[in-house]
Enzyme design. Sequence first.
Site, PDB file in Angstrom:
ATOM      1  N   LEU A  19       2.672   7.507   2.832  1.00 35.53           N
ATOM      2  CA  LEU A  19       3.156   6.453   1.944  1.00 35.53           C
ATOM      3  C   LEU A  19       2.044   5.549   1.432  1.00 35.53           C
ATOM      4  CD1 LEU A  19       6.416   5.357   3.810  1.00 35.53           C
ATOM      5  CD2 LEU A  19       6.216   6.844   1.819  1.00 35.53           C
ATOM      6  N   GLY A  20       0.982   5.396   2.200  1.00 36.43           N
ATOM      7  CA  GLY A  20      -0.114   4.537   1.777  1.00 36.43           C
ATOM      8  C   GLY A  20      -0.911   4.067   2.976  1.00 36.43           C
ATOM      9  N   GLY A  25      -5.151   1.067   8.635  1.00 33.00           N
ATOM     10  CA  GLY A  25      -4.297   2.121   9.154  1.00 33.00           C
ATOM     11  C   GLY A  25      -3.495   2.770   8.045  1.00 33.00           C
ATOM     12  N   GLU A  26      -2.684   3.743   8.433  1.00 36.21           N
ATOM     13  CA  GLU A  26      -1.890   4.475   7.443  1.00 36.21           C
ATOM     14  C   GLU A  26      -0.398   4.344   7.761  1.00 36.21           C
ATOM     15  OE1 GLU A  26      -4.300   6.571   9.288  1.00 36.21           O
ATOM     16  OE2 GLU A  26      -5.802   5.710   7.946  1.00 36.21           O
ATOM     17  N   THR A  27       0.396   4.514   6.716  1.00 35.59           N
ATOM     18  CA  THR A  27       1.855   4.460   6.838  1.00 35.59           C
ATOM     19  C   THR A  27       2.442   5.773   6.349  1.00 35.59           C
ATOM     20  OG1 THR A  27       1.785   2.076   6.425  1.00 35.59           O
ATOM     21  CG2 THR A  27       3.912   3.155   6.235  1.00 35.59           C
ATOM     22  N   LYS A  44       3.791   3.711  11.449  1.00 36.78           N
ATOM     23  CA  LYS A  44       2.498   3.098  11.185  1.00 36.78           C
ATOM     24  C   LYS A  44       1.500   3.574  12.228  1.00 36.78           C
ATOM     25  CE  LYS A  44       4.064  -0.919   8.658  1.00 36.78           C
ATOM     26  NZ  LYS A  44       3.981  -2.384   8.483  1.00 36.78           N
ATOM     27  N   ASP A 143      -0.093 -12.494   5.925  1.00 35.79           N
ATOM     28  CA  ASP A 143      -0.428 -11.631   4.782  1.00 35.79           C
ATOM     29  C   ASP A 143       0.727 -11.613   3.782  1.00 35.79           C
ATOM     30  OD1 ASP A 143      -2.064 -10.065   3.243  1.00 35.79           O
ATOM     31  OD2 ASP A 143      -1.750  -8.229   4.379  1.00 35.79           O
TER      32      ASP A 143
END
Length: 493
Positions: A19-20, A25-27, A44, A143
């Site tokens: 997903l991105g 990190g990555e999702t 995640k 954030d």
Amino acid sequence: MKIVIGTILRNRYKILQFLGGGAFGETYLAEDLDLPNQPKFVVKHLKPKTSESDVLQVAQRLFESEAKVLYKLGNLSQQIPKLFAHFQENGEFYLVQEFIDGYDLSAEIIPGKKLSESELIQLLQEILEVLAVVHQQNIIHRDIKPQNLMRRQEDSKIILIDFGAVKEIKGLLADTEGQVISTVIIGSNGYMPNEQANSKPKLASDIYAVGIIAIQALTGKLPQEFSEDPQSGEIIWQNEAKVSKKLASVLTKMVNCQFNLRYQSATEALEAVKSLSSFTIKLQKLVIPVCLSVVVLSGLIFAFMNFLKRPATVVKQPAKSESNLQLVCPETSFLSQPLASKPDLKIGNSEYYGLSREKGTGKGSVVFPDKKTGTQARYDGEMKNYKRNGCGIYTVNGDSYRGQFQDDKFHGQGINTFKSGDRYIGQFENGFFQGKGEFICKNGNKYIGEFRNNKLHGKVTFISQNGSNEKIEIWEDGKLKEGGKIFDCNAGK
């Protein structure tokens, strides 16, 4: 290194799609093989920069603490994704969270587009209501930005995602003395106040970010484009938007450089915003009866005077017309996810993210140089054979287009919003305004009718900015047949 699609984590969660992601990190989208119908979840993936044992111990402690926070918040509010699992495999950490079907607010807060005061007050209330749940637990998000505020398709509610504290795990390192430290300043440029940039965030730091989003929505400008007072460092924005003094005062307090002069929590800020809403309602209740009285009295006088000098022939004014086009592409088509640090695929000067490598077909993003402007362009949406095909959003140099595409060109129905503030809503063909449409000028003038090759052509209804002048006109290839006036947004002034 990314997880390979098809990998099964913990003998349960099968990775379906990237997903991105980025530096932290990555999702991924995953399905739960243990449950009926294999429901979808978001996974995640977090990995410290080093595998030293001391670092992993601190990471483990941070991870467990953060998982407890996420689990608690997800159970307190339906507008925060629920945490279903957290686990560690081979020195790497994983969170399994609720999948939110929707789009983030960068699809609503678009460069060049300005929200009205009433629209903004509604948006502020929606954001602050969910943030208040977080602040009541004395938790700082750290954030807040449009990409971390999602609009859920099911009920259109705002969902708060991607809590910043998890990112510390990615930035852990051991210094020269063996002490484990975090090398990460959590937050996003433009939305992060000074105290947060100095690693001393407060609840009021989140309020600053919400205020920045509000000013962004009012002015149509990105935070990086805001002007600042050279002496105080405060943002200069009120000359860019027409708002009441009361709203301007609330926003100015939200983005004050000094955190102790801001609202100290989302609950406090929410009360201030709610007072704006109630003030507007009271004002409307007061103004409407007075206005009605004036209108009725004026109407009687006008009718009497008109009766005395009424001509033999009455000319009937044309009824107001509207394009009434229902866009084919739903709002959920216009997803604009943060891009990964590296593209999944590069072809020539085009960089593709999140797109299936099978013939370049599916949903994803592509960044490429735009030939006309010489600047970087971006597309988020459906593609086929590496070309823009289907529903999506295209942005370049402050302009944006949302709607249907065919072979890299606007084709079908869509909305073209220009950096200048002008806007076209209607039909396209091979990249041109073609067919029925409505062109709304920045100054408020409106043209409703037929277009051909980006030009007015045929029967057109012109409505002036204040609605006082409405008439039917005949145009041919962008020129008014009577008078030869060329189509531009200053016509009719």
